[in-house]
Design an enzyme around this catalytic site. Structure first.
Site, short mmCIF file in Angstrom:
data_model
loop_
_atom_site.label_atom_id
_atom_site.label_comp_id
_atom_site.label_asym_id
_atom_site.label_seq_id
_atom_site.Cartn_x
_atom_site.Cartn_y
_atom_site.Cartn_z
N ASP A 164 0.85 -1.28 0.08
CA ASP A 164 0.00 0.05 -0.04
C ASP A 164 0.88 1.36 0.14
O ASP A 164 1.93 1.52 0.94
CB ASP A 164 -0.91 0.00 1.14
CG ASP A 164 -1.82 1.31 1.23
OD1 ASP A 164 -2.76 1.37 0.50
OD2 ASP A 164 -1.57 1.93 2.43
N GLU A 167 1.55 -0.07 -4.76
CA GLU A 167 0.67 0.93 -5.29
C GLU A 167 1.42 2.18 -5.09
O GLU A 167 2.05 2.73 -3.70
CB GLU A 167 -0.57 0.97 -4.18
CG GLU A 167 -1.36 2.33 -4.55
CD GLU A 167 -2.40 2.59 -3.32
OE1 GLU A 167 -3.41 3.32 -3.82
OE2 GLU A 167 -2.00 2.69 -2.20
#
Length: 583
Positions: free
Chosen positions: A250, A287
């Site tokens: 993330d 990401e």
């Protein structure tokens, strides 16, 4: 006998409480403490840290930073736990590489009415029939409360009990492997949640810098070697103990690391070493909103060596072109030229000016050396739906034909396609931002902050649902009865056909962008992707258009028509057709 260990360099004395009995721990090296205790294999335990500056009478029992299980929540004692090896039936599973695959992102708590791993297993055959290869789980680590997106995790080694705990995750992974499905897990290493984070009491886990969500992790300061080890060990644990096949990392742009070897490169190195030992592919997907190809550039060429990264530019280019939305970060997107440039380059912003950021953004990808399969493309994600004011899905404001066009553009692209749960049938249920913080002050601050955030982006703050309202969570659950509707089932069949075509035609999994051809007419509103002998022709407009290509129609949303020589094709409004063009 069990050996309890904890890293607590700040403490002058450390004790472990096992089933309410305190035992002194012995300092070893580099701030580690150890104690051997005769106890049950499922004993409850926690650590008591004493400092010269803190009265010993406080006697606060803290959960283990590496706790394998938290049966009573993140503020309660930890529990010893080992997975039952008999659960595994996947000894013949050899893994799956990401290239050539289709990914499916889901949130365990809202994927089914029950919101558990076991209930999700019952839906895996649906994903197999759809043609999915990777199932990607949003974060499942320990957070406070009953339901949450998962990005408020504070105990990274645990598995949320309401989903089924660690044993439930093991059953889910094994069931996926039995059906030929690989499993990816979303992990968060850039911040910790606001409730239940005790790491800074143990040692210098946190830095003084902050990001959008709070204080960052200490990746490059004094004693950061042990913090980095904490993160890398966590990642490797998912691969080795839970048989996970891939990790989605993330918001890696929020990792502050000024060391010569970035944490991501270290993680890539150790992941590859473990993959060699396990003899199956292990995949790392980042990401990032930096548009920096260094993430997916091999280490031999000066990059970090990750396998892939999410590509928001592809989403923005497709969504803005099809929907016509231009608010916020969609401002630079929307034209067919933009869509074409994004597909040809991999990113739209490649060192170009971003009006949303007010500065130059991004860097070009060397498309001769970096395959497009290293870029994950999508029409929906948890963010792109959940970060709309009311969490509305595209199916509530676009036609079915527009949804089909978006699917065709992504599933027939050179990138690695990813779907978000329910997208395949145009789910009408929203996916809203939900939390269940037990602390009243935190609950109020979360709701207020959410409203203010959307007000800044021009949304009516009164429309923003309260994240703490249990109904916000309940509304976000998929309604599987929608599949009985002819409109939903027709869209599902379209997705299945597109994925089946992708599997059957090597042109569609060709990852080299130099082999991609694109033609478009901005005024007429059509665009054509040229993939070997295939032509994916899309009419984004409200009127029928005739495109100057022919061939045999293989797949379409609305039936096309052709002239007598089959040299042109007329496409219905807001529809697509895949044609096989004689070479």
């Amino acid at each position: 006998m069990h050996t309890f260990e904890v890293w607590a360099p700040f403490a002058d004395r450390v004790r472990v409480q096992v089933d309410r009995t305190l035992h002194d721990m012995t300092p070893t090296v580099d701030g580690w403490w150890q104690a051997r205790v005769d106890c049950a294999s499922d004993a409850r335990y926690g650590f008591v840290l004493d400092y010269a500056r803190t009265p010993d009478s406080e006697h606060v029992v803290l959960p283990d930073p590496r706790s394998p299980r938290q049966p009573d929540g993140v503020h309660s004692p930890s529990q010893l736990h080992e997975l039952d090896r008999s659960v595994w039936t996947d000894s013949h599973w050899t893994g799956r590489q990401l290239a050539g695959c289709v990914v499916y992102e889901l949130h365990v708590g809202t994927f089914t009415p029950e919101g558990t791993f076991d209930s999700a297993i019952d839906k895996l055959d649906h994903l197999v029939r759809l043609g999915i290869d990777f199932v990607e789980l949003m974060p499942v680590n320990g957070f406070n409360g009953t339901h949450n997106w998962g990005y408020d995790g504070v105990l990274w080694y645990t598995v949320h009990e309401a989903y089924g705990g660690p044993d439930g995750l093991a059953r889910f992974v094994d069931a996926c492997h039995a059906r030929g499905l690989a499993v990816a897990l979303d992990v968060v290493y850039n911040h910790l949640g606001p409730s239940g984070n005790y790491l800074d009491r143990f040692g210098p886990y946190l830095a003084e810098t902050t990001n959008t969500w709070g204080r960052t992790l200490n990746l490059d300061g004094p004693s950061s070697d042990q913090v980095r080890r904490y993160i890398i060990d966590n990642a490797l644990r998912w691969f080795a103990e839970f048989h996970i096949d891939a990790l989605r990392l993330d918001a890696v742009h929020a990792l502050v690391d000024n060391t010569a070897t970035h944490l991501l490169e270290d993680l890539a190195t150790e992941t590859r070493r473990l993959a060699a030992h396990l003899r199956r592919p292990l995949t790392l997907v980042a990401e990032s909103d930096l548009n920096d190809p260094k993430l997916i550039t091999p280490r031999s060429s000066g990059g970090y060596g990750l396998d892939a990264q999410w590509d928001d530019d592809v989403h923005h280019a497709v969504h803005a072109a099809v929907s016509g939305e231009r608010q916020g970060y969609y401002g630079d997107f929307g034209s067919l030229r933009c869509l074409s440039d994004t597909y040809r380059q991999g990113f739209f912003h490649t060192g170009t000016f971003s009006t949303f950021r007010g500065r130059l953004h991004g860097r070009p990808i060397d498309t001769r050396r970096t395959p497009a399969s290293s870029l994950v493309a999508y029409t929906c994600t948890h963010d792109q739906i959940g970060n709309r004011a009311i969490g509305d899905r595209p199916g509530t404001y676009l036609t079915d034909g527009q949804l089909a066009i978006k699917a065709a553009l992504v599933l027939c692209s050179p990138f690695t396609p990813m779907l978000f749960m329910g997208e395949e049938w145009g789910a009408g249920t929203p996916f809203q931002f939900f939390t269940s913080h037990p602390e009243p002050e935190l609950a109020s601050a979360t709701a207020t902050g959410r409203r203010e955030e959307f007000a800044e982006h021009g949304w009516n703050h009164e429309d923003v649902p309260d994240p703490q309202d249990p109904e916000t969570f309940e509304r976000s659950k998929l309604d599987w009865t929608e599949l009985d509707s002819p409109d939903h089932s027709r869209l599902l069949e379209c997705y299945r056909d597109l994925i089946a075509l992708r599997r059957s035609r090597p042109e569609l999994t060709d990852p080299w962008l130099e082999h991609l051809g694109i033609d478009y007419d901005e005024d007429a509103g059509w665009i054509v992707l040229q993939r070997g002998a295939l032509r994916i022709a899309c009419n984004l407009g409200a009127q029928a258009v005739t495109v100057p290509i022919g061939g045999s129609p293989l797949l379409w949303w609305e039936s096309p028509t052709q002239d007598e020589t089959a040299s042109t094709t007329t496409i219905a409004p807001r529809s697509f057709v895949v044609l096989e063009h004689p070479l």
